[in-house]
Design a protein around this motif. Structure first.
Motif, mmCIF file in Angstrom:
data_model
loop_
_atom_site.group_PDB
_atom_site.id
_atom_site.type_symbol
_atom_site.label_atom_id
_atom_site.label_comp_id
_atom_site.label_asym_id
_atom_site.label_seq_id
_atom_site.Cartn_x
_atom_site.Cartn_y
_atom_site.Cartn_z
ATOM 1 N N GLU A 1 -36.446 -33.801 -13.981
ATOM 2 C CA GLU A 1 -37.648 -33.058 -14.339
ATOM 3 C C GLU A 1 -38.529 -32.834 -13.114
ATOM 4 N N ILE B 1 -37.274 -29.841 -11.271
ATOM 5 C CA ILE B 1 -37.658 -28.619 -11.991
ATOM 6 C C ILE B 1 -39.126 -28.288 -11.732
ATOM 7 N N ASP B 2 -39.984 -29.311 -11.762
ATOM 8 C CA ASP B 2 -41.407 -29.081 -11.494
ATOM 9 C C ASP B 2 -41.620 -28.513 -10.091
ATOM 10 N N ILE C 1 -40.636 -24.878 -10.126
ATOM 11 C CA ILE C 1 -41.674 -24.071 -10.784
ATOM 12 C C ILE C 1 -42.843 -23.828 -9.825
ATOM 13 N N THR D 1 -35.774 -36.387 -22.969
ATOM 14 C CA THR D 1 -35.820 -35.829 -21.619
ATOM 15 C C THR D 1 -34.992 -34.555 -21.506
ATOM 16 N N ARG E 1 -37.145 -31.699 -22.723
ATOM 17 C CA ARG E 1 -38.216 -31.350 -21.795
ATOM 18 C C ARG E 1 -37.682 -30.572 -20.589
ATOM 19 N N ARG E 2 -36.560 -31.021 -20.070
ATOM 20 C CA ARG E 2 -35.978 -30.340 -18.916
ATOM 21 C C ARG E 2 -35.567 -28.908 -19.271
ATOM 22 N N ALA F 1 -36.544 -27.078 -21.773
ATOM 23 C CA ALA F 1 -37.704 -26.276 -22.159
ATOM 24 C C ALA F 1 -38.395 -25.687 -20.938
ATOM 25 N N LYS F 2 -38.522 -26.481 -19.876
ATOM 26 C CA LYS F 2 -39.176 -25.983 -18.659
ATOM 27 C C LYS F 2 -38.337 -24.904 -17.982
ATOM 28 N N LEU F 3 -37.039 -25.116 -17.902
ATOM 29 C CA LEU F 3 -36.175 -24.105 -17.300
ATOM 30 C C LEU F 3 -36.261 -22.788 -18.066
ATOM 31 N N ALA G 1 -38.608 -21.774 -20.233
ATOM 32 C CA ALA G 1 -39.954 -21.192 -20.260
ATOM 33 C C ALA G 1 -40.258 -20.434 -18.972
ATOM 34 N N HIS G 2 -39.698 -20.904 -17.855
ATOM 35 C CA HIS G 2 -39.978 -20.260 -16.569
ATOM 36 C C HIS G 2 -38.819 -19.379 -16.102
#
Length: 248
Positions: free
Chosen positions: A46, A49-50, A53, A78, A81-82, A84-86, A88-89
């Protein structure tokens, strides 16, 4: 360039069809179609990924991706969450495991050997992942261990007499401690990998062969950087390596 073009080129470069692996190699999470900025790292955590982003990357390139054999298939915790971020962006995730270990120029073992002054002469182990060769200059186990510490920036676990001379060294990055017996059979005076198991200690002393555990993460930082640099040169991409230190 197009994400799919990047995937196809890298798959051919690393010869994915040669390998039986524990997770899918190539595009694991589809992102935006066009790639101009590429973040690379060892593991698709994560935190990586942050960082991607924050840098507004279009895709992430890693050695350790997702969807490992026998893991829980549910998208919860986890994993949720990982992903979802990928999603979403709109960031793509490309992961290459054993093919990146094995590549003769860009791979983890090729790059590790360069940093340690090892001249590759042959292969051993499952799918020929392990390498062996001679040090560029005469050395002992203790001297070589000091070279490993200086090159990788962390003190390795070393088993054996520091005075033992080394004429042939075997190495395989990551969690390849199970190849120690094959390194011994290949005539190695020492074997370097990322991790150690309890039985490696006894085998090293009883065979009179040095064993060095340099860290899974520390031994696998270099292939993904070499691959990203190669791709950037081929296709005019911006790229950035993100170091997220892991003591394991």
């Amino acid at each position: 360039m197009l994400l799919r073009e990047l995937e196809n080129y890298t798959g051919q470069l690393l010869q994915l069809d040669r390998f039986k692996d524990y997770a899918p190699n190539g595009l694991q999470v589809e992102g935006r179609a066009e790639v101009g900025r590429l973040v690379c790292g060892v593991t698709a955590s994560e935190a990586l990924i942050d960082a991607a982003i924050a840098w507004q990357a279009d895709a992430i390139l890693v050695h350790h991706g997702y969807f490992w054999r026998n893991e829980d298939a549910r998208v919860v915790g986890t994993k949720r969450r990982r992903l979802a971020k990928l999603l979403a962006h709109d960031i793509g995730l490309l992961a290459y495991h054993l093919p990146l270990d094995a590549h003769p120029e860009l791979g983890n073992n090729a790059q590790l050997g360069l940093r340690l002054g090892l001249v590759g002469e042959g292969r051993f182990g499952e799918q020929s992942l392990g390498w062996y060769g001679a040090p560029e200059a005469a050395t002992t186990l203790g001297e070589f261990a000091a070279r490993v510490e200086a090159a990788l920036g962390r003190r390795p676990v070393v088993i054996g007499d520091p005075a033992w001379p080394l004429h042939r060294v075997g190495w395989c990055s990551g969690g390849a401690q199970g190849y120690f017996g094959e390194a011994i059979a290949a005539g190695c005076d020492a074997y370097l990998t990322g991790e150690a198991s309890e039985h490696n200690y006894h085998a090293a002393l009883e065979h009179g062969v040095g064993f060095i555990a340099a860290g899974h993460h520390a031994s696998e930082r270099y292939g993904v950087q070499a691959l990203a640099a190669h791709l950037a040169g081929q296709f005019g991409l911006e790229w950035r390596y993100v170091e997220l230190d892991n003591p394991i």
